[in-house]
Design an enzyme around this catalytic site. Structure first.
Site, PDB file in Angstrom:
ATOM      1  N   PRO A   1       0.798  -1.219   0.000  1.00 35.01           N
ATOM      2  CA  PRO A   1       0.000   0.000   0.000  1.00 35.01           C
ATOM      3  C   PRO A   1       0.837   1.279   0.000  1.00 35.01           C
ATOM      4  O   PRO A   1       1.999   1.285   0.372  1.00 35.01           O
ATOM      5  CB  PRO A   1      -0.822  -0.103   1.276  1.00 35.01           C
TER       6      PRO A   1
ATOM      7  N   ASN B   1      -9.695   8.294   1.829  1.00 36.92           N
ATOM      8  CA  ASN B   1     -10.325   7.509   0.767  1.00 36.92           C
ATOM      9  C   ASN B   1      -9.466   6.273   0.519  1.00 36.92           C
ATOM     10  O   ASN B   1      -8.236   6.363   0.445  1.00 36.92           O
ATOM     11  CB  ASN B   1     -10.435   8.329  -0.517  1.00 36.92           C
TER      12      ASN B   1
ATOM     13  N   LYS C   1       0.856  -6.328   5.619  1.00 36.45           N
ATOM     14  CA  LYS C   1       1.955  -6.265   4.657  1.00 36.45           C
ATOM     15  C   LYS C   1       3.198  -5.703   5.349  1.00 36.45           C
ATOM     16  O   LYS C   1       3.102  -4.838   6.210  1.00 36.45           O
ATOM     17  CB  LYS C   1       1.568  -5.386   3.474  1.00 36.45           C
TER      18      LYS C   1
ATOM     19  N   ILE D   1      -3.191  -3.224  -3.088  1.00 38.44           N
ATOM     20  CA  ILE D   1      -3.562  -4.376  -3.892  1.00 38.44           C
ATOM     21  C   ILE D   1      -4.146  -5.412  -2.942  1.00 38.44           C
ATOM     22  O   ILE D   1      -3.411  -6.076  -2.211  1.00 38.44           O
ATOM     23  CB  ILE D   1      -2.340  -4.959  -4.629  1.00 38.44           C
TER      24      ILE D   1
END
Length: 183
Positions: free
Chosen positions: A70, A165, A101, A133
């Site tokens: 991310p 967001n 992650k 992802i």
């Protein structure tokens, strides 16, 4: 029931239904294999939030266990001064904890002390976009929102004056190392 009988009389539709069922069962089995494989590599990933059982708990999307984003870009009218790098590192840790992650995959950018209004005023506020992802979920998003907000509150940010967001992006739409994560 009569609609279903008519549906089942059509061979092409029966074949389609069978294929869809096989795909759903295959995804469930595949998910279990992926969970087991990555569970044995727990020193590389924090998978404590992954739950597998035969009940109604969710299985993570396999892409959430693979390298990739991310990333988070935050814009704020706060002046973070010499604490900016500490806040970025804090956000990186929050994202790693929330998504499972490794921090080695995470990117954070902060643009502070910029012109920004929220609700028609220039009181302390922040806007952020996080992309990942496969690691975007209600639970992860809530953890990131809470963590980022807590990090900015000491600088005068009210929890009701931040929007984050979240975007789940396909591997083909994330570039890294002269290619995309899809190849």
């Amino acid at each position: 029931v009569s609609l279903m009988r008519g549906f089942l009389k059509s061979k092409p539709l029966c074949v389609l239904l069978l294929l869809l069922c096989q795909k759903a069962i295959g995804s469930f089995i595949s998910c279990g294999r992926i969970f087991h494989q990555y569970r044995t590599e727990q020193e590389h990933r924090n998978l404590s939030s992954i739950k597998m059982s035969s009940d109604n708990r969710s299985c993570p999307h396999p892409f959430s266990l693979l390298p990739g984003d991310p990333s988070l870009i935050l814009t704020t009218n706060l002046n973070l001064g010499d604490k900016k790098l500490d806040i970025m590192k804090g956000i990186s840790k929050v994202m790693a904890d929330a998504t499972g992650k490794p921090e080695a995959y995470i990117a954070v950018s902060i643009i502070d002390n910029t012109a920004l209004i929220f609700g028609g005023t220039n009181e302390p506020a922040a806007l952020a976009n996080m992309m990942s992802i496969g690691a975007i979920s209600m639970e992860n998003n809530g953890a990131v929102t809470k963590g980022v907000t807590k990090l900015l509150e000491p600088f005068g940010l009210d929890a009701a004056r931040i929007y984050i967001n979240f975007f789940d992006v396909p591997r083909a739409n994330v570039g890294w190392s002269k290619k995309t994560f899809a190849g």
